[in-house]
Design a protein around this motif. Structure first.
Motif, PDB file in Angstrom:
ATOM      1  N   LEU A   1       5.719   9.942 -14.265  1.00  0.00           N
ATOM      2  CA  LEU A   1       5.529  10.321 -12.870  1.00  0.00           C
ATOM      3  C   LEU A   1       4.525   9.400 -12.188  1.00  0.00           C
ATOM      4  N   ARG A   2       3.485   8.985 -12.921  1.00  0.00           N
ATOM      5  CA  ARG A   2       2.495   8.053 -12.388  1.00  0.00           C
ATOM      6  C   ARG A   2       3.159   6.735 -12.000  1.00  0.00           C
ATOM      7  N   LEU A   3       4.048   6.233 -12.870  1.00  0.00           N
ATOM      8  CA  LEU A   3       4.728   4.971 -12.581  1.00  0.00           C
ATOM      9  C   LEU A   3       5.553   5.091 -11.305  1.00  0.00           C
ATOM     10  N   VAL A   4       6.284   6.190 -11.171  1.00  0.00           N
ATOM     11  CA  VAL A   4       7.113   6.378  -9.977  1.00  0.00           C
ATOM     12  C   VAL A   4       6.235   6.473  -8.737  1.00  0.00           C
ATOM     13  N   PHE A   5       5.185   7.275  -8.795  1.00  0.00           N
ATOM     14  CA  PHE A   5       4.341   7.454  -7.620  1.00  0.00           C
ATOM     15  C   PHE A   5       3.682   6.145  -7.200  1.00  0.00           C
ATOM     16  N   ASP A   6       3.222   5.365  -8.151  1.00  0.00           N
ATOM     17  CA  ASP A   6       2.485   4.143  -7.831  1.00  0.00           C
ATOM     18  C   ASP A   6       3.372   3.006  -7.334  1.00  0.00           C
ATOM     19  N   ASN A   7       4.678   3.088  -7.590  1.00  0.00           N
ATOM     20  CA  ASN A   7       5.530   1.923  -7.332  1.00  0.00           C
ATOM     21  C   ASN A   7       6.787   2.209  -6.520  1.00  0.00           C
ATOM     22  N   TRP A   8       6.996   3.432  -6.065  1.00  0.00           N
ATOM     23  CA  TRP A   8       8.254   3.793  -5.408  1.00  0.00           C
ATOM     24  C   TRP A   8       8.534   2.964  -4.157  1.00  0.00           C
ATOM     25  N   PHE A   9       7.488   2.489  -3.497  1.00  0.00           N
ATOM     26  CA  PHE A   9       7.614   1.784  -2.219  1.00  0.00           C
ATOM     27  C   PHE A   9       7.782   0.272  -2.385  1.00  0.00           C
TER      28      PHE A   9
ATOM     29  N   ARG B   1      -0.692   7.774   0.220  1.00  0.00           N
ATOM     30  CA  ARG B   1      -2.143   7.868   0.104  1.00  0.00           C
ATOM     31  C   ARG B   1      -2.819   8.106   1.456  1.00  0.00           C
ATOM     32  N   ASP B   2      -2.084   7.983   2.553  1.00  0.00           N
ATOM     33  CA  ASP B   2      -2.655   8.245   3.867  1.00  0.00           C
ATOM     34  C   ASP B   2      -2.688   9.737   4.196  1.00  0.00           C
ATOM     35  N   LEU B   3      -2.046  10.553   3.368  1.00  0.00           N
ATOM     36  CA  LEU B   3      -1.978  11.992   3.618  1.00  0.00           C
ATOM     37  C   LEU B   3      -3.255  12.682   3.124  1.00  0.00           C
ATOM     38  N   PRO B   4      -3.511  13.903   3.599  1.00  0.00           N
ATOM     39  CA  PRO B   4      -4.763  14.576   3.223  1.00  0.00           C
ATOM     40  C   PRO B   4      -4.982  14.687   1.719  1.00  0.00           C
ATOM     41  N   ILE B   5      -3.937  15.035   0.987  1.00  0.00           N
ATOM     42  CA  ILE B   5      -3.976  15.112  -0.476  1.00  0.00           C
ATOM     43  C   ILE B   5      -2.666  14.528  -0.975  1.00  0.00           C
ATOM     44  N   SER B   6      -2.723  13.733  -2.027  1.00  0.00           N
ATOM     45  CA  SER B   6      -1.484  13.139  -2.524  1.00  0.00           C
ATOM     46  C   SER B   6      -1.617  12.804  -3.995  1.00  0.00           C
ATOM     47  N   GLY B   7      -0.455  12.602  -4.635  1.00  0.00           N
ATOM     48  CA  GLY B   7      -0.451  12.145  -6.003  1.00  0.00           C
ATOM     49  C   GLY B   7       0.336  13.041  -6.936  1.00  0.00           C
ATOM     50  N   VAL B   8       0.111  12.819  -8.207  1.00  0.00           N
ATOM     51  CA  VAL B   8       0.762  13.569  -9.280  1.00  0.00           C
ATOM     52  C   VAL B   8      -0.207  14.647  -9.752  1.00  0.00           C
ATOM     53  N   PHE B   9       0.149  15.887  -9.510  1.00  0.00           N
ATOM     54  CA  PHE B   9      -0.670  17.011  -9.940  1.00  0.00           C
ATOM     55  C   PHE B   9       0.113  17.828 -10.965  1.00  0.00           C
ATOM     56  N   CYS B  10      -0.545  18.165 -12.049  1.00  0.00           N
ATOM     57  CA  CYS B  10       0.110  18.939 -13.093  1.00  0.00           C
ATOM     58  C   CYS B  10      -0.046  20.427 -12.831  1.00  0.00           C
TER      59      CYS B  10
ATOM     60  N   MET C   1       0.851  -1.198   0.000  1.00  0.00           N
ATOM     61  CA  MET C   1       0.000   0.000   0.000  1.00  0.00           C
ATOM     62  C   MET C   1       0.884   1.244   0.000  1.00  0.00           C
ATOM     63  N   ASN C   2       0.540   2.217  -0.835  1.00  0.00           N
ATOM     64  CA  ASN C   2       1.332   3.431  -0.964  1.00  0.00           C
ATOM     65  C   ASN C   2       1.143   4.301   0.280  1.00  0.00           C
ATOM     66  N   PRO C   3       2.189   4.517   1.087  1.00  0.00           N
ATOM     67  CA  PRO C   3       2.034   5.324   2.306  1.00  0.00           C
ATOM     68  C   PRO C   3       1.581   6.753   2.033  1.00  0.00           C
TER      69      PRO C   3
END
Length: 309
Positions: A226-234, A5-14, A1-3
């Motif tokens: 960026l999506r690939l990195v964010f989804d799999n970095w952990f 995602r537990d934050l108030p807002i997270s992800g790749v924003f352009c 599970m991506n840690p």
């Protein structure tokens, strides 16, 4: 599970660029098309009307209309984080209240940046008056720390005071200081607080230090990496894949800095979206010249060829 995602807002924003008509007005249909494409390409959301979006080159009415028409075009406001700050409280309240009424996820709020050398007390009063005059429990603020441009930064002490006085409202910060240690400092100091990198090369190390993701200009072009990195970095099993994606991210980011960054990003978008109007910028910025555009496009072809091998 991506840690993250537990934050108030997270992800790749352009940090979305804004297409401009010959008249100097924002091109609403092309902008909506671009934002929809960004979401399809992997962005969690759109941080419109920031630095890359040339927000401070548009009027209040132009900024409000761009947000309104984007939502009318079918983009979910819960995936939007508009910039809503001006150099005075009254206009910042107008923009922020409008965005909250539109139902956006959060507002990205610069400090007032005209006067330099201002105190933390003065900056606290600006944010406090803004929050109190908007007067909505639905307001969520992502602070915007960009001292290389604004020349007015946000100290750790100021952020701590804002988080303490406005819990659940001041929920994060976009750190465009260019200093990883600054981003990591915010991430390690505050719990349940979303720290976004303002530059693509820093997203991966920031995620590893408790960060929330990124709000970046290069995601106009490379959201899928960026999506690939964010989804799999952990995931240790995906380390090699993540590192290769990060190398591609860095290469595209370097190209976007070949000349003045914003006109370069817009020249790159002209080729990517097959629309020459993307090259236009508002004064005081100046578009790239034909030779510069040709150089950038040639380098884009080279990067694309490498990725397709």
């Amino acid at each position: 599970m991506n840690p993250a995602r537990d934050l108030p807002i997270s992800g790749v924003f352009c940090a979305a660029a804004t297409p401009i008509l010959d008249s100097g007005e924002p091109d609403h249909p092309i902008f909506a098309s671009h934002c929809k494409a960004l979401l399809e390409e992997g962005c969690d959301g759109i941080a419109l009307l920031g630095t890359t979006g040339e927000a401070n080159s548009f009027s209040i009415a132009q900024r409000q209309a761009l947000l309104d028409d984007l939502i009318v075009a079918g983009v979910d406001p819960r995936r939007l984080m508009p910039g809503t700050s001006q150099t005075n409280v009254a206009d910042s309240v107008t923009l922020t209240r409008h965005a909250v009424e539109c139902g956006v996820a959060a507002c990205v709020v610069l400090p007032p940046f005209y006067y330099k050398g201002v105190s933390d007390e003065g900056l606290f009063r600006f944010y406090a008056e803004l929050i109190e005059k908007v007067g909505s429990n639905d307001l969520r603020i992502v602070l915007y720390h960009i001292p290389p441009i604004a020349q007015v930064g946000l100290s750790m002490e100021l952020v701590a005071r804002l988080v303490e006085h406005f819990p659940g409202i001041v929920v994060g910060i976009k750190d465009s200081s260019g200093k990883l240690e600054s981003m990591q400092g915010f991430a390690s100091t505050f719990r349940d607080f979303s720290v976004f990198s303002g530059a693509d090369p820093f997203m991966l190390p920031l995620l590893r230090s408790g960060g929330a993701g990124c709000i970046t200009s290069s995601s106009n072009l490379i959201a899928h990496h960026l999506r690939l990195v964010f989804d799999n970095w952990f995931d240790p099993a995906r380390t090699g894949e993540v590192d290769r994606a990060q190398e591609r991210i860095d290469a595209w980011r370097n190209l976007s800095n070949a000349y003045v960054q914003l006109p370069t990003v817009k020249a790159m978008l002209a080729r990517r979206r097959n629309h020459d109007g993307w090259t236009r910028v508002r004064p005081p910025l100046v578009e790239l010249g034909p030779d510069e555009i040709e150089t950038v496009w040639r380098r884009m072809e080279e990067l694309e060829a490498i990725e397709n091998d």
